[in-house]
Design an enzyme around this catalytic site. Structure first.
Site, PDB file in Angstrom:
ATOM      1  N   ASP A 260      -2.293  -1.400  -3.998  1.00  0.00           N
ATOM      2  CA  ASP A 260      -2.647  -0.030  -4.347  1.00  0.00           C
ATOM      3  C   ASP A 260      -1.345   0.766  -4.399  1.00  0.00           C
ATOM      4  O   ASP A 260      -0.794   1.134  -3.359  1.00  0.00           O
ATOM      5  CB  ASP A 260      -3.597   0.519  -3.283  1.00  0.00           C
TER       6      ASP A 260
ATOM      7  N   TYR B 239       0.872  -1.174   0.000  1.00  0.00           N
ATOM      8  CA  TYR B 239       0.000   0.000   0.000  1.00  0.00           C
ATOM      9  C   TYR B 239       0.907   1.221   0.000  1.00  0.00           C
ATOM     10  O   TYR B 239       1.447   1.635   1.014  1.00  0.00           O
ATOM     11  CB  TYR B 239      -0.924  -0.023   1.227  1.00  0.00           C
TER      12      TYR B 239
ATOM     13  N   HIS C  20     -12.359   1.107  -4.062  1.00  0.00           N
ATOM     14  CA  HIS C  20     -11.584   0.334  -5.026  1.00  0.00           C
ATOM     15  C   HIS C  20     -12.360  -0.934  -5.367  1.00  0.00           C
ATOM     16  O   HIS C  20     -13.162  -1.418  -4.560  1.00  0.00           O
ATOM     17  CB  HIS C  20     -10.244  -0.110  -4.437  1.00  0.00           C
TER      18      HIS C  20
END
Length: 251
Positions: free
Chosen positions: A144, A105, A242
């Protein structure tokens, strides 16, 4: 072998929605999540047949990652061996006999790029970490990454130039990573596919209008290119800002 990655934007919230049903339906060998926003013992997940790996941020309600694996890892590593970046629960690495799996992340550069300097230092350290892994065995990176690489990767690219996630600096860092011997699996299979995104703002009916960004990725060592069977963005699945993404490899 099937891999799923999903920024859930708060696991406790999405558990009240559809997380477990999506998890079961996907039946992945590896299910990676980002932005858990958890501290240890705040959630007890019953996932029969899976080993659970968690990395928590020191700051409450912030960041955090997890991997749920059908096959237990030979070794597990938390963070990127850099104390400047290893307090936010952003990376987990699982080691197997023939590959590493890394979920990530990436830090957001934030409004007016106020955290861009931190982000660029992170990118440098993360690439060094990945290259060290890749020198040993192939690497599968997912998560991500908080950047839309090219104009094709977001709807309103003209008006978002130099916004967080679409600055020249962030985009160049992703290019540098790919040029270091890695493959963006979705673009490898779908080099010109448009209007496919993985994140939408909660504002301005963005998802309804498909005004999104592709900022979630499966990236592999180049040596795995011929092992890529499928790379998809599961836009039909809701529950977070998302959607999940998937990768199938012949390993």
């Amino acid at each position: 072998m099937k891999f799923i990655s999903w920024n859930v934007n708060g696991l406790r919230a999405i558990l009240k929605k559809n997380f477990l049903s999506v998890f079961q339906q996907q039946n992945a060998d590896f299910f990676c999540i980002q932005e858990t926003k958890l501290q240890e013992k705040q959630v007890a997940l019953e996932l029969p047949g899976y080993t659970q790996y968690w990395n928590y941020a020191e700051k409450k309600g912030y960041s955090g990652t997890a991997i749920f694996a059908k096959t237990p890892a030979q070794n597990v590593y938390y963070g990127i061996n850099n104390d400047a970046f290893d307090h936010e629960g952003r990376v987990i690495t699982l080691e197997y006999s023939n590959f590493f799996l890394v979920t990530c992340y990436t830090p957001n550069s934030q409004t007016k790029l106020k955290r861009l300097a931190f982000r660029l230092e992170w990118e440098k350290a993360f690439l060094e970490y990945l290259k060290a892994l890749d020198s040993t065995k192939p690497v599968i990176i997912c998560g991500d990454l908080n950047v839309a690489h090219e104009n094709i990767d977001l709807k309103n690219w003209k008006t978002n130039h130099q916004s967080a996630g679409f600055s020249n600096e962030e985009r160049q860092k992703l290019s540098t990573l790919l040029n270091a011997g890695f493959t963006d699996s979705f673009r490898y299979l779908h080099p010109t596919k448009e209007n496919i995104y993985s994140w939408w703002s909660y504002r301005f009916h963005a998802r309804e209008n498909n005004a999104g960004w592709r900022i979630d990725y499966f990236i592999t060592s180049n040596i795995l290119q011929d092992k890529i069977i499928n790379a998809d963005i599961l836009t039909q699945i809701y529950g977070s800002d998302h959607c999940p993404i998937s990768l199938q490899l012949n390993l």
